[in-house]
Design a protein around this motif. Structure first.
Motif, mmCIF file in Angstrom:
data_model
loop_
_atom_site.group_PDB
_atom_site.id
_atom_site.type_symbol
_atom_site.label_atom_id
_atom_site.label_comp_id
_atom_site.label_asym_id
_atom_site.label_seq_id
_atom_site.Cartn_x
_atom_site.Cartn_y
_atom_site.Cartn_z
ATOM 1 N N GLU A 23 0.827 -1.210 0.000
ATOM 2 C CA GLU A 23 0.000 0.000 0.000
ATOM 3 C C GLU A 23 0.862 1.262 0.000
ATOM 4 N N ASP A 82 -9.198 -0.877 14.223
ATOM 5 C CA ASP A 82 -8.725 -0.688 12.842
ATOM 6 C C ASP A 82 -8.813 -1.998 12.062
ATOM 7 N N ASP A 85 -12.380 -2.289 10.869
ATOM 8 C CA ASP A 85 -12.609 -1.400 9.712
ATOM 9 C C ASP A 85 -11.930 -1.949 8.460
ATOM 10 N N PHE A 86 -10.710 -2.451 8.647
ATOM 11 C CA PHE A 86 -9.923 -2.976 7.534
ATOM 12 C C PHE A 86 -10.710 -4.070 6.801
ATOM 13 N N GLU A 88 -14.000 -4.750 7.053
ATOM 14 C CA GLU A 88 -15.287 -4.282 6.518
ATOM 15 C C GLU A 88 -15.057 -3.544 5.200
ATOM 16 N N ASN A 89 -13.930 -2.806 5.114
ATOM 17 C CA ASN A 89 -13.595 -2.122 3.853
ATOM 18 C C ASN A 89 -13.281 -3.114 2.737
ATOM 19 N N LEU A 90 -12.825 -4.301 3.098
ATOM 20 C CA LEU A 90 -12.547 -5.332 2.092
ATOM 21 C C LEU A 90 -13.823 -6.114 1.762
ATOM 22 N N GLY A 91 -14.941 -5.698 2.375
ATOM 23 C CA GLY A 91 -16.209 -6.356 2.078
ATOM 24 C C GLY A 91 -16.516 -7.571 2.942
ATOM 25 N N ARG A 119 -6.827 -8.709 -1.963
ATOM 26 C CA ARG A 119 -6.150 -7.417 -1.719
ATOM 27 C C ARG A 119 -4.688 -7.485 -2.176
#
Length: 419
Positions: A23, A82, A85-86, A88-91, A119
């Motif tokens: 990233e 985090d 969130d990580f 959930e952001n990846l679905g 990812r």
């Protein structure tokens, strides 16, 4: 230069490290000797994958008795919230269960693993599986990774995420300790934690209580002076070899540490009714025996704990099944209550580290910079996950430590490689 960052090990910490490095836009390679990445993730939480834990940071660290305090620094960069969130952001939707444990809504560990793999793919991380590393050579300007195939790879930064020695069929067979030592690191004594315990007590040998589980009992480890070192109130199980189940796994590292001090056997004390005070329980039973003097003693006490345990206690105390409540002396009743509140089991060993869920010991955290996970002894060498001397209870704590240290190691390995 072949790569800017090479991550060795494709478990939770290595996957996070490779994603975090990529990233930052650096050329990243992830190596794993196994056929598949994320094997340990795939089996965690009984195949449902207990991704992390939602308890407050303080609580999470309390549940990591092996050097959890070290994690305050990495947590300031990336913490358990985090992680949520990580994903959930990846679905990957997560849901909370008892004691703050977080699982994928789908109950499928492979959804977690697949999200991480896609990812990696998106970020164009080069992934090589079935690629064992033979040696690591450290240099001033760059490091070299020598593969078993004979191929040599050079990189600016290395992240060692190879795990410990627990659950070896997932690939964690202790390879990384030699590479850490080569860089000058100390490996603290390795020992099994979160591991079933072995007993030679006659009732275990005779399988009298085999398969019996006790709910919400207080399990304590006693030191050689008969003082309680730790108590966990959870479920436990009698097995053909000794004791297992959540409360036992949590207590196991304290038993193993007593062994390491030369104390054997170690006594596990079980309080079958932790909610009840001993004297109150005694008075209550005295009252019940008076009221039901014509009933058999066994029938009066029947509902207290599982019947198999009652029958075992009656046999130790030499009380016949037919003995009437009226014929039970105060002393007999006292002994019965004593056994319920202080049921002792002698533990002579634990199952081996390979049968443990988590490795205790590892690369000494005194030699790691906490907010970057970089080695204090070797430039551009990073450690994360279970190779470190950090261990927690089961319940999402070890995976949290692995992912947090992995993320921090990956980000900083990338920064250094750009310098």
């Amino acid at each position: 230069m072949d790569y800017q960052v090479i991550v060795i090990g494709g478990g939770p910490s290595g996957l996070m490290a490779a994603i975090a490095a990529a990233e930052q836009g650096v050329k990243t390679l992830l190596l794993d000797k196994g056929k598949k990445l994320g094997t340990k993730l795939a089996i965690s939480g009984g195949g449902r994958c207990n991704v992390t834990n939602r308890l407050p940071e303080e609580e999470v660290i309390k549940h990591i008795p092996g050097n959890g305090r070290f994690l305050y620094s990495p947590f300031s960069v990336f913490n358990n919230y985090d992680i949520i969130d990580f994903f959930e952001n990846l679905g990957v939707g997560l849901k909370e269960e008892d004691h703050g444990r977080m699982f994928p809504v789908s109950n499928k560990a492979k959804d977690v693993v697949n999200a991480l793999l896609s990812r990696l793919d998106e970020l164009k991380v080069e992934v090589r599986t079935n690629t064992p590393v033979k040696a690591v050579h450290y240099g001033e300007k760059s490091h070299q990774v020598l593969l078993s195939s004979g191929e040599k790879l050079s990189t600016q930064s290395i992240v060692l995420a190879v795990g410990g020695k627990a659950v070896p069929y997932t690939g964690s067979t202790g390879d990384g300790y030699a590479w850490a030592k080569k860089a000058g690191h100390t490996i603290t004594e390795l020992f099994p934690t979160e591991v079933p315990l072995l007993s030679d007590d006659p009732f275990i040998k005779n399988k009298t209580l085999q398969g019996l589980s006790l709910r919400d009992v207080g399990v304590s480890v006693l030191n050689h002076k008969n003082k309680k070192i730790v108590t966990h109130t959870m479920d436990m199980l009698f097995t053909h070899f000794g004791l297992s189940g959540p409360a036992i796994l949590r207590c196991s590292q304290y038993v193993v540490k007593e062994f390491m001090k030369g104390h054997r056997p170690v006594i596990i004390e079980i309080d079958c009714l932790p909610e009840e005070k001993e004297n109150v329980l005694l008075e209550k039973l005295q009252q019940e025996l008076k009221e039901h003097s014509k009933k058999s003693f066994r029938n009066v006490v029947k509902g207290l704990v599982p019947e198999r345990l009652i029958d075992y206690l009656l046999s130790i105390l030499k009380i016949d099944h037919e003995t009437k409540a009226a014929n039970i002396s105060n002393q007999m009743l006292r002994d019965f209550v004593l056994h319920l509140k202080h049921f002792k089991v002698n533990i002579h060993d634990s199952q081996p580290i390979e049968k443990a869920f988590v490795t205790g010991g590892g690369v000494s955290i005194k030699e790691i910079i906490p907010n970057t996970m970089q080695s204090k002894l070797m430039d551009r060498l990073y450690f994360c996950g279970e190779i470190l001397d950090i261990h927690g209870y089961t319940g999402g704590y070890n995976i949290t430590a692995a992912m947090v240290t992995g993320r921090v190691a990956g980000i900083n390995a990338a920064f250094e490689s750009m310098g």
